[in-house]
Design an enzyme around this catalytic site. Structure first.
Site, mmCIF file in Angstrom:
data_model
loop_
_atom_site.group_PDB
_atom_site.id
_atom_site.type_symbol
_atom_site.label_atom_id
_atom_site.label_comp_id
_atom_site.label_asym_id
_atom_site.label_seq_id
_atom_site.Cartn_x
_atom_site.Cartn_y
_atom_site.Cartn_z
ATOM 1 N N ASP A 189 0.870 -1.169 0.000
ATOM 2 C CA ASP A 189 0.000 0.000 0.000
ATOM 3 C C ASP A 189 0.910 1.223 0.000
ATOM 4 O O ASP A 189 1.519 1.558 1.007
ATOM 5 C CB ASP A 189 -0.891 -0.057 1.246
ATOM 6 C CG ASP A 189 -1.678 1.223 1.461
ATOM 7 O OD1 ASP A 189 -1.521 2.171 0.667
ATOM 8 O OD2 ASP A 189 -2.454 1.270 2.433
ATOM 9 N N GLN A 192 0.941 6.347 1.247
ATOM 10 C CA GLN A 192 1.709 7.364 1.977
ATOM 11 C C GLN A 192 3.179 7.402 1.560
ATOM 12 O O GLN A 192 3.976 8.107 2.174
ATOM 13 C CB GLN A 192 1.625 7.108 3.496
ATOM 14 C CG GLN A 192 0.245 7.202 4.080
ATOM 15 C CD GLN A 192 -0.323 8.613 4.032
ATOM 16 O OE1 GLN A 192 0.383 9.598 3.853
ATOM 17 N NE2 GLN A 192 -1.642 8.717 4.183
ATOM 18 N N CYS A 353 -8.393 6.164 10.526
ATOM 19 C CA CYS A 353 -8.823 4.969 9.806
ATOM 20 C C CYS A 353 -7.970 3.750 10.113
ATOM 21 O O CYS A 353 -8.083 2.728 9.456
ATOM 22 C CB CYS A 353 -8.861 5.177 8.299
ATOM 23 S SG CYS A 353 -10.067 6.401 7.816
HETATM 24 C C1 LIG Z 1 -1.933 4.083 4.205
HETATM 25 C C2 LIG Z 1 -3.159 4.396 3.428
HETATM 26 N N1 LIG Z 1 -3.703 3.456 2.645
HETATM 27 C C3 LIG Z 1 -4.812 3.688 1.915
HETATM 28 C C4 LIG Z 1 -5.443 4.895 1.936
HETATM 29 C C5 LIG Z 1 -6.699 5.075 1.130
HETATM 30 O O1 LIG Z 1 -6.543 5.987 0.116
HETATM 31 P P1 LIG Z 1 -7.799 6.472 -0.738
HETATM 32 O O2 LIG Z 1 -8.826 6.911 0.258
HETATM 33 O O3 LIG Z 1 -7.284 7.602 -1.561
HETATM 34 O O4 LIG Z 1 -8.261 5.324 -1.556
HETATM 35 C C6 LIG Z 1 -4.931 5.906 2.742
HETATM 36 C C7 LIG Z 1 -5.641 7.203 2.823
HETATM 37 O O5 LIG Z 1 -5.734 7.823 3.855
HETATM 38 C C8 LIG Z 1 -3.763 5.651 3.498
HETATM 39 O O6 LIG Z 1 -3.239 6.591 4.291
#
Ligand SMILES: Cc1ncc(COP(=O)(O)O)c(C=O)c1O
Lengths: 398, 146
Positions: A189, A192, A353
């Protein structure tokens, strides 16, 4: 750096919430306006000049992403709505058909919901097991912990390259090596990280990488799924329709197009992809190493200043990303954020989140500062000044 | 209302809320409510005897507004009949949403009569009342045998 390029920075605003989304430079905004005002047509339909230009621009961005990620081929780059959609495609378009009941997926409690829920849902669907690799006392992930967590049943390791609360940079290159040795799919992922330091999918042996345009100077509504070509070949689209098929007829014959188009059904977010392309140009022009070094300098500066205050608890002093998680002692994080907002300082309060990280932190909520290259030490000084007088917080917020 | 007095009342209830801590007692009906912004998170339990609120307790992690509003709400609702509770909630919601309301019903809850000026905090002020509404709904469901 480069503050003059950002219209939002003309406001009286200290923007410390870059982990949520970054500001956009004028050139990115302009590139999208230009699409809408001077060559607005659909993609992949090109019989007239402007529609050919759309194709050129759109496919050109694929090459830019390839370059940014050091990918082997452009067709390994799929445009999506964002990191969330990308990870869902990995879980439900690929893993669902490759994994079997009892297979293990390793994640951590510091992952964003977008890298937790798809796996938990897949577990319900097909009976895989989701295990959490333990974090160390700094809430960081070590290579040893990953190594120890791997079992013969481990088929996937899915990790944020940089976590969005702790801001630790995971040793992805070494983990990638482990994955290769143990024939484990390595899902990263990059939400960030891609905007903050150099990423090399080949060198890191990343099988799938997900990230979002809006966290890297680009527009909302667009993101990227990178996958190794041979793996994407086996990915099943989650949506079907126009653009992605080459033949279908009433007798049931269906043929889909080759990669990458097969995985981009429907009219894509053309303006957004073009904006993302401009953002990548902008980032590469500064240099990803440069950005990382500068952010780290800001973070260290902020920590050194915050440590001098006696009413602040910092949760991630040592992590190497540009993120600071803290609380004002005795003040609920949201109240602290409301207080800072009074001085036009934007920080995020909450669990960001990463709802299961609270098991590790022992507290549910923190204030988060997340830097980007346009932030400055002067802005940090202003923050410190405001935090210094936070004894007055309730006079301000109540 | 004098801003200093307002602040004093809110702070007192934030720092020393009444009836914090849940009890293990089947005579209470329980509900959890959290803020969409995913921060405030409050459990409320209420005991109604013979149509009157005998006790309300709460626990959870929440901001100054939510926590104090919960405490003042509890103080205001204990001893009231279910109908009175509904009337108070209705008028309180009107106050928060800048509509006409009867201030004589609200007691100390009127300290939130200017919360509408900070729209992002309205939810915090309304949060504990959501729990009470949930509990009343559950209770009615049970009584009507649905
Ligand atoms: C580590 C990480 N993964 C995934 C996401 C999800 O990104 P998006 O909401 O743009 O799909 C975020 C967003 O805050 C994040 O910080």
């Amino acid at each position: 750096m480069n503050r003059q390029d950002f219209p939002m920075l003309e406001k009286d605003l200290i923007y410390f919430d870059n982990g949520a989304t970054t500001l956009k430079p004028k050139c990115v905004i302009d590139s999208m306006v230009e699409y809408y005002s001077s060559y607005s047509a659909n993609a992949h339909r090109g019989d007239y000049d402007i529609s050919q230009k759309v194709d050129q621009m759109y496919e050109g961005v694929r090459d830019k992403v390839k370059k940014l990620l050091h990918a082997a081929r452009s067709s390994e780059i799929i445009f999506t709505k964002g990191a969330t959609e990308s990870i869902n495609m990995i879980a439900f378009g690929f893993m669902k058909y490759q994994l079997q009941k009892g297979d293990e997926v390793l994640i951590t409690k510091a992952e964003h919901a977008s890298n937790v829920l798809p796996w938990l849902e897949l577990a319900k669907d097909i009976g895989i097991k989701v295990h959490y690799i333990p974090l160390n006392e700094q809430h960081e992930l070590t290579l040893e912990a990953v190594e120890k967590a791997i079992s013969p049943k481990t088929k996937v390791i899915a990790l944020a390259h940089i976590t969005n609360v702790v801001g630790d940079i995971r040793p992805v290159e070494e983990i990638g090596k482990l994955c290769r040795e143990h024939q484990i799919y390595f899902v990263v992922d990059g939400a960030q990280s891609v905007a903050h330091l150099p990423v090399d999918v080949e060198r890191f042996n990343i099988d799938f990488l997900a990230f979002s345009g809006h966290k890297m100077l680009g527009p909302t509504g667009v993101g990227v799924l990178y996958g190794k070509y041979a793996l994407l070949e086996k990915m099943r689209p989650l949506c079907f329709g126009g653009g992605m098929n080459s033949i279908f007829s009433s007798d049931g014959t269906i043929e889909y197009k080759d990669l990458p188009t097969r995985l981009e059904p429907g009219t894509p977010p053309i303006a957004e992809v073009i904006g993302l392309g401009r953002a990548i140009d902008y980032l590469l022009n500064i240099g990803m190493d440069q950005i990382h070094q500068y952010e780290l300098e800001l973070k260290r500066y902020a920590i050194s200043k915050l440590e001098q205050l006696d009413n602040i608890t910092i949760y991630n002093k040592d992590s190497q990303g540009g993120i600071v998680a803290f609380n004002i002692d005795g003040v609920f994080s949201q109240d602290a954020a409301v207080y800072l907002n009074h001085y036009h300082i934007c920080v995020r309060a909450g669990n960001h989140c990463a709802k299961i990280l609270k098991d590790e932190f022992k507290i549910q909520n923190t204030c988060r500062i997340s830097f980007y290259f346009y932030n400055t030490k002067e802005e940090i000084d202003k923050l410190i000044e405001v935090l210094q007088k936070s004894k007055d917080i309730f006079k301000i917020i109540l | 209302m004098d801003p200093n007095l307002r602040r004093e009342i809110i702070l007192e209830h934030y720092q020393h809320p009444i009836n914090r801590g849940l009890v293990d007692d089947e005579h209470y009906e329980k509900a959890n409510t959290h803020n969409d912004s995913c921060i405030d998170n409050i459990d409320v339990m209420m005991k109604i005897t013979d149509g009157k609120v005998e006790d309300i307790r709460f626990d959870g992690e929440a901001c100054a507004i939510s926590t104090s509003a919960t405490s003042i709400m509890i103080q205001t609702l204990i001893g009231k009949s279910v109908d009175e509770v509904k009337e108070i909630i209705e008028n309180y919601e009107h106050m928060i949403n800048e509509e006409d309301y009867r201030s004589d019903l609200l007691g100390e809850l009127i300290v939130y009569n200017e919360t509408y000026k900070q729209p992002n905090r309205k939810k915090c002020a309304l949060l504990p009342f959501e729990s009470i509404k949930k509990i009343l709904a559950k209770k009615e469901e049970k009584e009507n045998g649905i």
